[in-house]
Design a protein around this motif. Sequence first.
Motif, short mmCIF file in Angstrom:
data_model
loop_
_atom_site.label_atom_id
_atom_site.label_comp_id
_atom_site.label_asym_id
_atom_site.label_seq_id
_atom_site.Cartn_x
_atom_site.Cartn_y
_atom_site.Cartn_z
N HIS B 10 0.85 -1.19 0.00
CA HIS B 10 0.00 0.00 0.00
C HIS B 10 0.89 1.24 0.00
O HIS B 10 1.82 1.32 0.80
CB HIS B 10 -0.91 0.04 1.23
N GLU B 88 -4.43 -0.11 -8.62
CA GLU B 88 -3.53 -1.18 -8.17
C GLU B 88 -2.55 -1.47 -9.32
O GLU B 88 -2.97 -1.59 -10.48
CB GLU B 88 -4.29 -2.43 -7.77
N ARG B 108 -1.18 -1.29 -4.04
CA ARG B 108 -2.37 -0.44 -4.10
C ARG B 108 -1.94 1.01 -3.82
O ARG B 108 -1.44 1.30 -2.73
CB ARG B 108 -3.40 -0.92 -3.09
#
Lengths: 115, 113
Positions: B10, B88, B108
């Motif tokens: 992330h 993503e 992501r």
Amino acid sequence: GAGVSQTPSNKVTEKGKYVELRCDPISGHTALYWYRQSLGQGPEFLIYFQGTGAADDSGLPNDRFFAVRPEGSVSTLKIQRTERGDSAVYLCASSPGQARADTQYFGPGTRLTVL
Amino acid sequence: AQSVSQHNHHVILSEAASLELGCNYSYGGTVNLFWYVQYPGQHLQLLLKYFSGDPLVKGIKGFEAEFIKSKFSFNLRKPSVQWSDTAEYFCAGLSGGYNKLIFGAGTRLAVHP
């Protein structure tokens, strides 16, 4: 032009049932691929067709999984006796030919949920 | 075994910040590498690919990636991200003699205005 299409977009089934997932590749593309994407993971290769024949099926997890492409266009991925662990997004891709440089174009996927 | 790994799962950035997403591959022989992107609600799309020649590859939407053989890396970069880059991102390598792609787990990216 039209891209890769997959039907259904969502499929919910019960454990032990049989399912079929369909892929329509881009017109004229001879190579077709199936991948499976589990939650939080990247797509994993299942099988690759060149024309009507499966050139590489080394990614199929077991003999419950089978795929066909009888006329070298549309392909169907078949899963027998579904298990909860089969729940994933099943992606189809096609490319113009078998050259390594050919781009694989992906469809929107079928989300399979096994209850 | 052949593998592709992405270090960041992330990433959160503000608009105009610079982006670098890491990708490492683990296999020998001919190396062909890709970055794919999946925008919310859309299918996977190719951003760029490396096959041979210039190790700095330029793709769509201002993205580029550099193949560094000595580091087994193919990091994706963009000098200034936009909110529309929220998506993503997947790094992938082409496996051996067959045309199957091996994907990393994905990163992501969320870009805040």
